[in-house]
Motif scaffolding. Sequence first.
Motif, PDB file in Angstrom:
ATOM      1  N   SER A 110       0.802  -1.223   0.000  1.00 24.88           N
ATOM      2  CA  SER A 110       0.000   0.000   0.000  1.00 24.88           C
ATOM      3  C   SER A 110       0.833   1.272   0.000  1.00 24.88           C
ATOM      4  O   SER A 110       0.328   2.349  -0.339  1.00 24.88           O
ATOM      5  CB  SER A 110      -0.917   0.015   1.224  1.00 24.88           C
ATOM      6  N   GLY A 111       2.101   1.169   0.424  1.00 23.25           N
ATOM      7  CA  GLY A 111       2.938   2.351   0.546  1.00 23.25           C
ATOM      8  C   GLY A 111       2.668   3.168   1.791  1.00 23.25           C
ATOM      9  O   GLY A 111       3.252   4.244   1.973  1.00 23.25           O
ATOM     10  N   VAL A 112       1.803   2.671   2.680  1.00 22.52           N
ATOM     11  CA  VAL A 112       1.468   3.398   3.906  1.00 22.52           C
ATOM     12  C   VAL A 112       2.607   3.259   4.913  1.00 22.52           C
ATOM     13  O   VAL A 112       3.100   2.157   5.164  1.00 22.52           O
ATOM     14  CB  VAL A 112       0.156   2.876   4.511  1.00 22.52           C
ATOM     15  N   ALA A 113       3.019   4.393   5.498  1.00 23.95           N
ATOM     16  CA  ALA A 113       4.067   4.406   6.516  1.00 23.95           C
ATOM     17  C   ALA A 113       3.415   4.360   7.895  1.00 23.95           C
ATOM     18  O   ALA A 113       2.632   5.252   8.250  1.00 23.95           O
ATOM     19  CB  ALA A 113       4.923   5.654   6.376  1.00 23.95           C
ATOM     20  N   TYR A 114       3.737   3.324   8.670  1.00 27.90           N
ATOM     21  CA  TYR A 114       3.152   3.139   9.995  1.00 27.90           C
ATOM     22  C   TYR A 114       4.176   3.440  11.085  1.00 27.90           C
ATOM     23  O   TYR A 114       5.352   3.087  10.968  1.00 27.90           O
ATOM     24  CB  TYR A 114       2.673   1.698  10.172  1.00 27.90           C
ATOM     25  N   ASP A 115       3.698   4.064  12.148  1.00 27.62           N
ATOM     26  CA  ASP A 115       4.458   4.244  13.382  1.00 27.62           C
ATOM     27  C   ASP A 115       3.498   3.866  14.500  1.00 27.62           C
ATOM     28  O   ASP A 115       2.609   4.638  14.864  1.00 27.62           O
ATOM     29  CB  ASP A 115       4.937   5.687  13.522  1.00 27.62           C
ATOM     30  N   VAL A 116       3.657   2.656  15.020  1.00 22.67           N
ATOM     31  CA  VAL A 116       2.633   2.045  15.860  1.00 22.67           C
ATOM     32  C   VAL A 116       3.255   1.525  17.149  1.00 22.67           C
ATOM     33  O   VAL A 116       4.342   0.942  17.136  1.00 22.67           O
ATOM     34  CB  VAL A 116       1.956   0.872  15.105  1.00 22.67           C
ATOM     35  N   THR A 117       2.570   1.730  18.261  1.00 24.17           N
ATOM     36  CA  THR A 117       2.934   1.086  19.516  1.00 24.17           C
ATOM     37  C   THR A 117       1.925  -0.021  19.788  1.00 24.17           C
ATOM     38  O   THR A 117       0.725   0.237  19.924  1.00 24.17           O
ATOM     39  CB  THR A 117       2.956   2.082  20.679  1.00 24.17           C
ATOM     40  N   LEU A 118       2.428  -1.244  19.835  1.00 23.60           N
ATOM     41  CA  LEU A 118       1.611  -2.439  19.997  1.00 23.60           C
ATOM     42  C   LEU A 118       1.617  -2.886  21.448  1.00 23.60           C
ATOM     43  O   LEU A 118       2.680  -2.987  22.068  1.00 23.60           O
ATOM     44  CB  LEU A 118       2.177  -3.559  19.117  1.00 23.60           C
ATOM     45  N   ASP A 119       0.441  -3.158  22.006  1.00 23.93           N
ATOM     46  CA  ASP A 119       0.328  -3.867  23.279  1.00 23.93           C
ATOM     47  C   ASP A 119       0.328  -5.349  22.933  1.00 23.93           C
ATOM     48  O   ASP A 119      -0.644  -5.862  22.379  1.00 23.93           O
ATOM     49  CB  ASP A 119      -0.966  -3.473  23.989  1.00 23.93           C
ATOM     50  N   THR A 124      -3.523  -4.807  20.794  1.00 25.32           N
ATOM     51  CA  THR A 124      -4.109  -3.539  20.376  1.00 25.32           C
ATOM     52  C   THR A 124      -2.981  -2.598  19.992  1.00 25.32           C
ATOM     53  O   THR A 124      -1.824  -2.807  20.375  1.00 25.32           O
ATOM     54  CB  THR A 124      -4.950  -2.914  21.496  1.00 25.32           C
ATOM     55  N   ALA A 125      -3.311  -1.563  19.236  1.00 24.74           N
ATOM     56  CA  ALA A 125      -2.276  -0.658  18.755  1.00 24.74           C
ATOM     57  C   ALA A 125      -2.790   0.767  18.715  1.00 24.74           C
ATOM     58  O   ALA A 125      -3.987   1.017  18.510  1.00 24.74           O
ATOM     59  CB  ALA A 125      -1.802  -1.082  17.366  1.00 24.74           C
ATOM     60  N   GLN A 126      -1.864   1.685  18.904  1.00 26.62           N
ATOM     61  CA  GLN A 126      -2.143   3.095  18.688  1.00 26.62           C
ATOM     62  C   GLN A 126      -0.943   3.702  17.975  1.00 26.62           C
ATOM     63  O   GLN A 126       0.175   3.207  18.096  1.00 26.62           O
ATOM     64  CB  GLN A 126      -2.406   3.812  20.009  1.00 26.62           C
ATOM     65  N   GLY A 127      -1.194   4.754  17.211  1.00 30.82           N
ATOM     66  CA  GLY A 127      -0.108   5.363  16.469  1.00 30.82           C
ATOM     67  C   GLY A 127      -0.631   6.075  15.244  1.00 30.82           C
ATOM     68  O   GLY A 127      -1.760   6.583  15.236  1.00 30.82           O
ATOM     69  N   THR A 128       0.190   6.102  14.183  1.00 31.91           N
ATOM     70  CA  THR A 128      -0.170   6.858  12.996  1.00 31.91           C
ATOM     71  C   THR A 128       0.055   6.040  11.730  1.00 31.91           C
ATOM     72  O   THR A 128       0.864   5.113  11.696  1.00 31.91           O
ATOM     73  CB  THR A 128       0.662   8.147  12.891  1.00 31.91           C
ATOM     74  N   ALA A 129      -0.682   6.425  10.695  1.00 30.97           N
ATOM     75  CA  ALA A 129      -0.499   5.902   9.343  1.00 30.97           C
ATOM     76  C   ALA A 129      -0.332   7.107   8.433  1.00 30.97           C
ATOM     77  O   ALA A 129      -1.233   7.951   8.348  1.00 30.97           O
ATOM     78  CB  ALA A 129      -1.703   5.064   8.915  1.00 30.97           C
ATOM     79  N   ASN A 130       0.842   7.228   7.821  1.00 28.92           N
ATOM     80  CA  ASN A 130       1.176   8.417   7.026  1.00 28.92           C
ATOM     81  C   ASN A 130       0.991   9.697   7.834  1.00 28.92           C
ATOM     82  O   ASN A 130       0.537  10.724   7.321  1.00 28.92           O
ATOM     83  CB  ASN A 130       0.339   8.474   5.744  1.00 28.92           C
ATOM     84  N   GLY A 131       1.315   9.618   9.127  1.00 31.04           N
ATOM     85  CA  GLY A 131       1.276  10.794   9.986  1.00 31.04           C
ATOM     86  C   GLY A 131      -0.078  11.135  10.556  1.00 31.04           C
ATOM     87  O   GLY A 131      -0.188  12.048  11.382  1.00 31.04           O
ATOM     88  N   ALA A 132      -1.125  10.423  10.161  1.00 30.15           N
ATOM     89  CA  ALA A 132      -2.477  10.683  10.651  1.00 30.15           C
ATOM     90  C   ALA A 132      -2.895   9.572  11.610  1.00 30.15           C
ATOM     91  O   ALA A 132      -2.334   8.473  11.583  1.00 30.15           O
ATOM     92  CB  ALA A 132      -3.452  10.765   9.482  1.00 30.15           C
ATOM     93  N   PRO A 133      -3.898   9.829  12.479  1.00 29.18           N
ATOM     94  CA  PRO A 133      -4.372   8.768  13.376  1.00 29.18           C
ATOM     95  C   PRO A 133      -4.787   7.524  12.600  1.00 29.18           C
ATOM     96  O   PRO A 133      -5.279   7.616  11.469  1.00 29.18           O
ATOM     97  CB  PRO A 133      -5.575   9.424  14.075  1.00 29.18           C
ATOM     98  N   LEU A 134      -4.601   6.378  13.213  1.00 29.96           N
ATOM     99  CA  LEU A 134      -4.906   5.119  12.535  1.00 29.96           C
ATOM    100  C   LEU A 134      -6.385   5.061  12.160  1.00 29.96           C
ATOM    101  O   LEU A 134      -7.256   5.211  13.023  1.00 29.96           O
ATOM    102  CB  LEU A 134      -4.570   3.935  13.436  1.00 29.96           C
ATOM    103  N   PRO A 135      -6.710   4.799  10.887  1.00 31.07           N
ATOM    104  CA  PRO A 135      -8.118   4.724  10.490  1.00 31.07           C
ATOM    105  C   PRO A 135      -8.794   3.439  10.952  1.00 31.07           C
ATOM    106  O   PRO A 135     -10.010   3.406  11.137  1.00 31.07           O
ATOM    107  CB  PRO A 135      -8.045   4.784   8.962  1.00 31.07           C
ATOM    108  N   ASP A 136      -8.006   2.379  11.135  1.00 32.85           N
ATOM    109  CA  ASP A 136      -8.547   1.077  11.534  1.00 32.85           C
ATOM    110  C   ASP A 136      -7.552   0.427  12.493  1.00 32.85           C
ATOM    111  O   ASP A 136      -6.767  -0.442  12.097  1.00 32.85           O
ATOM    112  CB  ASP A 136      -8.769   0.205  10.297  1.00 32.85           C
TER     113      ASP A 136
END
Length: 261
Positions: A110-119, A124-136
Amino acid sequence: MNTARHRTALALCALWMGACGAAPKAPVPEVPEPAAAPASAPTSAPAQGAEAPTLAAQVHRAAGGERFEEVRVVSFTFAVEQGGERAFEARHTWDRRAGTDRVVWTDRASGVAYDVTLDVAAKTAQGTANGAPLPDPATVAKLAYARWINDTYWLLMPLKVLDPGVQQTDEGTREHDGASYRVLRLAFSGVGLTPGDVYDLLIDPETLQVAWWEMRLQGRADQPTLVSWEGHEAFGPLTLATRHVVAGGARQILLEEVVVQ
């Protein structure tokens, strides 16, 4: 990851020991699609009884397994190279005490850049996709969890040989490329998704470090895949391989920027 270049091999090991909360499921190591490597012929008969657990314990000890509980944080970059070019990389900061792994990677499809913190316990995860909040977040959590399972396994596999559900057999000695190795076969009982997988670890008899890994994967009719375990370095209390070359040499997995605290 691009499936034309890579495939996922289901490694049937038991749960990670020492991760906070519920331990994750079996590792799923990712291997560049190799040209099949011929199996090396054994040169002595397999040993049964106490020999295999003893050899497994020696491999575990040589990697620093007896001191793994001292480790709080493991950070590293998992990278795949194809034909000398970087095909993929993912950066991990695994905080074992907090039970989290921060994973930074770009999805090749997809070319999406993820920066995610995984529990890792709750998945579960929180973080960003292409610098925006995770859509899913739920879907991204599955991706991050798979990355954590896969990538840490390539770094820490020798620490897994004593896990519950792992069946060890001492397969004697085997000659490969002019050297003699002890062979520890790993099979699996009641763990993982493909219990027909079998892994032969070719072990240096002097250092007791894994030098090669020959994989026979359930459902694959071709020859076993031979992958090197090399570039062993000391990181804190652990001694880990940092380079895995698939037979033929065109594809390799690198573990870079490793820090163990």
